[in-house]
Design a protein around this motif. Structure first.
Motif, PDB file in Angstrom:
ATOM      1  N   LYS A 279       1.073  -0.883  -0.033  1.00  0.00           N
ATOM      2  CA  LYS A 279      -0.071  -0.068   0.478  1.00  0.00           C
ATOM      3  C   LYS A 279       1.120   1.359   0.304  1.00  0.00           C
ATOM      4  O   LYS A 279       1.098   2.514  -0.444  1.00  0.00           O
ATOM      5  CB  LYS A 279      -0.372  -0.344   1.177  1.00  0.00           C
ATOM      6  CG  LYS A 279      -1.939   0.709   1.276  1.00  0.00           C
ATOM      7  CD  LYS A 279      -2.706   2.038   2.444  1.00  0.00           C
ATOM      8  CE  LYS A 279      -3.132   2.322   2.804  1.00  0.00           C
ATOM      9  NZ  LYS A 279      -4.578   2.540   4.015  1.00  0.00           N
ATOM     10  N   ARG A 282       2.212   1.883  -3.556  1.00  0.00           N
ATOM     11  CA  ARG A 282       0.582   2.006  -4.374  1.00  0.00           C
ATOM     12  C   ARG A 282       0.514   1.118  -5.245  1.00  0.00           C
ATOM     13  O   ARG A 282       0.881   0.989  -5.906  1.00  0.00           O
ATOM     14  CB  ARG A 282       0.682   3.852  -4.672  1.00  0.00           C
ATOM     15  CG  ARG A 282       0.503   5.129  -3.641  1.00  0.00           C
ATOM     16  CD  ARG A 282       0.218   6.055  -4.632  1.00  0.00           C
ATOM     17  NE  ARG A 282      -0.119   6.403  -3.694  1.00  0.00           N
ATOM     18  CZ  ARG A 282      -1.206   7.931  -3.190  1.00  0.00           C
ATOM     19  NH1 ARG A 282      -2.419   7.270  -3.850  1.00  0.00           N
ATOM     20  NH2 ARG A 282      -1.188   8.552  -2.520  1.00  0.00           N
ATOM     21  N   THR A 309      -9.609  -4.079   5.336  1.00  0.00           N
ATOM     22  CA  THR A 309     -10.297  -3.395   6.011  1.00  0.00           C
ATOM     23  C   THR A 309      -9.847  -3.381   7.629  1.00  0.00           C
ATOM     24  O   THR A 309      -9.689  -1.511   8.440  1.00  0.00           O
ATOM     25  CB  THR A 309     -11.533  -4.135   6.561  1.00  0.00           C
ATOM     26  OG1 THR A 309     -12.214  -3.372   4.703  1.00  0.00           O
ATOM     27  CG2 THR A 309     -12.773  -2.676   6.598  1.00  0.00           C
ATOM     28  N   ILE A 314      -9.409  -0.273   4.331  1.00  0.00           N
ATOM     29  CA  ILE A 314      -9.920  -0.053   2.559  1.00  0.00           C
ATOM     30  C   ILE A 314     -10.990  -1.313   2.575  1.00  0.00           C
ATOM     31  O   ILE A 314     -10.637  -2.843   2.622  1.00  0.00           O
ATOM     32  CB  ILE A 314      -8.466  -0.506   2.229  1.00  0.00           C
ATOM     33  CG1 ILE A 314      -7.464  -0.057   2.147  1.00  0.00           C
ATOM     34  CG2 ILE A 314      -9.366  -1.131   0.636  1.00  0.00           C
ATOM     35  CD1 ILE A 314      -6.404  -0.357   1.611  1.00  0.00           C
ATOM     36  N   ASP A 334     -18.320  -2.846   0.915  1.00  0.00           N
ATOM     37  CA  ASP A 334     -18.256  -1.746   0.491  1.00  0.00           C
ATOM     38  C   ASP A 334     -19.534  -0.735  -0.413  1.00  0.00           C
ATOM     39  O   ASP A 334     -19.289  -0.049  -1.697  1.00  0.00           O
ATOM     40  CB  ASP A 334     -16.411  -1.370  -0.292  1.00  0.00           C
ATOM     41  CG  ASP A 334     -17.171  -2.401  -1.838  1.00  0.00           C
ATOM     42  OD1 ASP A 334     -18.130  -3.262  -1.884  1.00  0.00           O
ATOM     43  OD2 ASP A 334     -15.674  -2.522  -2.495  1.00  0.00           O
ATOM     44  N   VAL A 401     -12.571  -2.299  -4.773  1.00  0.00           N
ATOM     45  CA  VAL A 401     -13.046  -1.085  -3.955  1.00  0.00           C
ATOM     46  C   VAL A 401     -13.734  -0.108  -4.392  1.00  0.00           C
ATOM     47  O   VAL A 401     -13.522   0.021  -5.442  1.00  0.00           O
ATOM     48  CB  VAL A 401     -11.146  -0.456  -3.667  1.00  0.00           C
ATOM     49  CG1 VAL A 401     -10.448  -1.897  -3.044  1.00  0.00           C
ATOM     50  CG2 VAL A 401     -10.130  -0.272  -4.179  1.00  0.00           C
ATOM     51  N   ASP A 404     -12.392   5.952  -4.614  1.00  0.00           N
ATOM     52  CA  ASP A 404     -11.247   6.343  -4.029  1.00  0.00           C
ATOM     53  C   ASP A 404     -10.069   5.180  -2.979  1.00  0.00           C
ATOM     54  O   ASP A 404      -8.935   5.833  -3.052  1.00  0.00           O
ATOM     55  CB  ASP A 404     -11.401   7.200  -2.769  1.00  0.00           C
ATOM     56  CG  ASP A 404     -12.304   8.743  -2.806  1.00  0.00           C
ATOM     57  OD1 ASP A 404     -12.325   9.450  -4.274  1.00  0.00           O
ATOM     58  OD2 ASP A 404     -13.182   9.040  -2.125  1.00  0.00           O
ATOM     59  N   ASP A 405     -10.350   4.303  -3.116  1.00  0.00           N
ATOM     60  CA  ASP A 405      -9.646   3.377  -2.551  1.00  0.00           C
ATOM     61  C   ASP A 405      -8.407   2.407  -3.523  1.00  0.00           C
ATOM     62  O   ASP A 405      -7.332   2.293  -3.717  1.00  0.00           O
ATOM     63  CB  ASP A 405     -10.434   2.474  -1.758  1.00  0.00           C
ATOM     64  CG  ASP A 405     -10.348   3.102  -0.544  1.00  0.00           C
ATOM     65  OD1 ASP A 405      -8.991   3.897   0.312  1.00  0.00           O
ATOM     66  OD2 ASP A 405     -11.493   2.997  -0.194  1.00  0.00           O
ATOM     67  N   TRP A 408      -4.467   2.976  -4.502  1.00  0.00           N
ATOM     68  CA  TRP A 408      -3.398   2.241  -3.163  1.00  0.00           C
ATOM     69  C   TRP A 408      -3.086   0.951  -3.987  1.00  0.00           C
ATOM     70  O   TRP A 408      -2.491   0.054  -3.942  1.00  0.00           O
ATOM     71  CB  TRP A 408      -3.912   1.357  -1.968  1.00  0.00           C
ATOM     72  CG  TRP A 408      -3.823   2.745  -1.513  1.00  0.00           C
ATOM     73  CD1 TRP A 408      -6.056   2.584  -1.393  1.00  0.00           C
ATOM     74  CD2 TRP A 408      -3.969   3.871  -0.960  1.00  0.00           C
ATOM     75  NE1 TRP A 408      -6.280   3.510   0.206  1.00  0.00           N
ATOM     76  CE2 TRP A 408      -4.986   4.880   0.087  1.00  0.00           C
ATOM     77  CE3 TRP A 408      -2.299   4.233  -0.656  1.00  0.00           C
ATOM     78  CZ2 TRP A 408      -4.380   5.353   0.241  1.00  0.00           C
ATOM     79  CZ3 TRP A 408      -1.813   5.297  -0.459  1.00  0.00           C
ATOM     80  CH2 TRP A 408      -2.707   5.697   0.156  1.00  0.00           C
TER      81      TRP A 408
END
Length: 480
Positions: A279, A282, A309, A314, A334, A401, A404-405, A408
């Motif tokens: 992460k 990225r 999570t 996430i 999600d 995901v 916005d996630d 990563w």
């Protein structure tokens, strides 16, 4: 608090026992305690609850005490079997049959009552073994899925247990070896044996008496999965499982043993360190996570649902979809919009054609992950999908995901984008109006019927397992 029917019946039997032991008739005892014999008869037959003062009078007249009369224990064998029969005939299982209950008389032999009781016990046993109807199974599966969703798909006690067992076996880093799995089994008092005559209905068989865990031959294709099978078998012992009482219990046990095996193959400490570093760079990817621990793509994707999570904040979704588009396995926290039936069940439902979980089947190069953004009524999601094939057909594995996630993950730069408006039928379920007009009333397809639509769910203490076959297998190998 009013006494239950069973308590009144037991009390009645104890009153009758003490009355007859003193040689009194109903009328004689009634005269002593000041009530009519017919009133005593109602008490002895469990039809009336006596006042405490009357019980005290009966106890004094029969040379006992109130505590003895109120004991929950039947006074003798005949009373015990009569009460057992009464209890059995009051059960919902028997009442659903619509059969009148057997009326016990004084002249009915004990053997007759015991024979009827035997039939009731067999009825109860079959009821326990007749695991849920398909609808009940779906409801149980849905309840379990929602519970796990609320927990972030994370079970800390099992995570800790797995790391403890690994440390005890000397495992520190790298992929878990077959040798280490064998050591873990030995520390529990079990020997791993690979045999080619395992019952067809069982993935493994544990002989608790002789300390053996029987597994398929190590040379079978995909033999790496034997580590997981052995760990799952050990997990039943480590987690203190007892034979499942119903289908929901069976599902929960299966989830727990799968979770334990995943924790051993991809330990929490090492896995979180790997994912956290990815992460930071990225560069999160299911295939890297898979290769680092020597597991399947599906196992790596599912393990991400346990850890991303909880440890990295996430939210995500996981889908295993077959070639027809039906969901085989699912997890989401999600808010990805998924199809579901009236019971809330997702498994077996057909995902949108626009989802990468289905469009991945059209890709030419299926040996790599395919990336896609999908706009949905609940927002935009990024996902990674890869396909595979087994003897049962094609399948795809998807981990995704919210938009916005995606930053990563490797593959976030993909330009592939789709739009799904499901559950609006105009999205992918309703045919084009012009084409429908052209063919309506002029086609008669023959549907492919899935036999599981008609098959009852398996019976037995362990659903789907042929007990006779397993016991015969154990008997053969116990002679060796």
């Amino acid at each position: 608090m009013p006494a239950s029917a069973l308590e009144l019946s037991t009390l009645g039997h104890r009153v009758r026992h003490h009355r007859t032991a003193r040689g009194y008739t109903l009328d004689e005892l009634g005269a002593i305690v000041g009530v009519a014999g017919s009133q005593l008869s109602l008490i002895e037959n469990g039809k009336r609850e006596p006042k405490l003062s009357l019980l005290q009078a009966i106890a004094q007249a029969t040379g006992t005490d109130v505590t003895d009369l109120l004991s929950p224990e039947p006074p003798h064998h005949r009373a015990a079997i009569e009460l057992d029969l009464e209890r059995a005939q009051a059960s919902p299982v028997f009442r659903r049959l619509g059969i009148p209950p057997v009326r016990v008389t004084k002249t009915m032999p004990d053997e007759t009552i015991e024979a009827v009781l035997g039939l009731h016990r067999e009825l109860q046993r079959r009821e326990r073994e007749a695991i849920a109807t398909p609808e009940e199974a779906r409801r149980a599966n849905t309840e379990l899925r929602l519970r796990m969703r609320a927990a972030g798909n994370y079970l800390p006690a099992i995570e800790q247990l797995a790391e403890k067992q690994l440390r005890a076996a000397g495992h520190t880093t790298g992929a878990l070896t077959h040798r280490t799995v064998s050591i873990m089994a030995e520390q529990l008092g079990f020997e791993l044996l690979y045999v080619d005559d395992l019952p067809h209905s069982a993935r493994s068989v544990t002989d608790l008496e002789n300390g053996r865990i029987y597994l398929p031959p190590a040379s079978i294709p995909g033999g790496h999965g034997l580590r997981s099978m052995a760990l799952q078998a050990m997990a039943h012992r480590l987690l203190g499982h007892t034979p499942p009482t119903d289908y929901a219990d069976f599902l929960e046990q299966r989830l727990e043993i799968n979770y334990f095996a995943a924790c051993c193959l991809m330990p929490e400490t090492a896995s979180v360190a790997f994912l956290a570093q990815a992460k930071k760079e990225r560069n999160l990817a299911v295939e890297d996570f898979r290769d680092a621990f020597g597991v399947t793509h599906e196992a790596a994707g599912m393990r991400m649902t346990n850890l991303l999570t909880q440890h990295l904040g996430i939210p995500l979704h996981f889908l295993r979809v077959d070639g027809s588009g039906a969901i085989n396995r699912v997890y989401e926290n999600d808010e990805l919009p998924l199809p579901m039936d009236v019971t809330g069940s997702v498994e077996g439902q057909i995902v949108c054609r626009e989802f990468a979980a289905r469009s991945a089947f059209t890709q030419q190069n299926r040996t790599v992950e395919h990336y896609q953004y999908t706009d949905t009524p609940a927002g935009t999601f990024w996902c990674s999908s890869q396909t595979g094939k087994t003897g049962d057909g094609e399948f795809s594995i998807t981990v995704g995901v919210p938009f916005d996630d995606a930053r990563w993950f490797r593959g976030r730069e993909t330009s592939k984008r789709a739009t799904s408006t499901c559950p609006d039928e105009a999205c992918c379920r309703r045919p084009d109006a012009e084409v429908a007009a052209r063919w309506s009333g002029k086609a008669w397809p023959s549907a492919r019927v899935h036999m599981q639509m008609f098959s009852p769910l398996p019976r037995g203490a362990f659903p789907g397992v042929d007990d006779g076959e397993v016991y015969g297998f154990l008997d053969r190998h116990a002679q060796e």
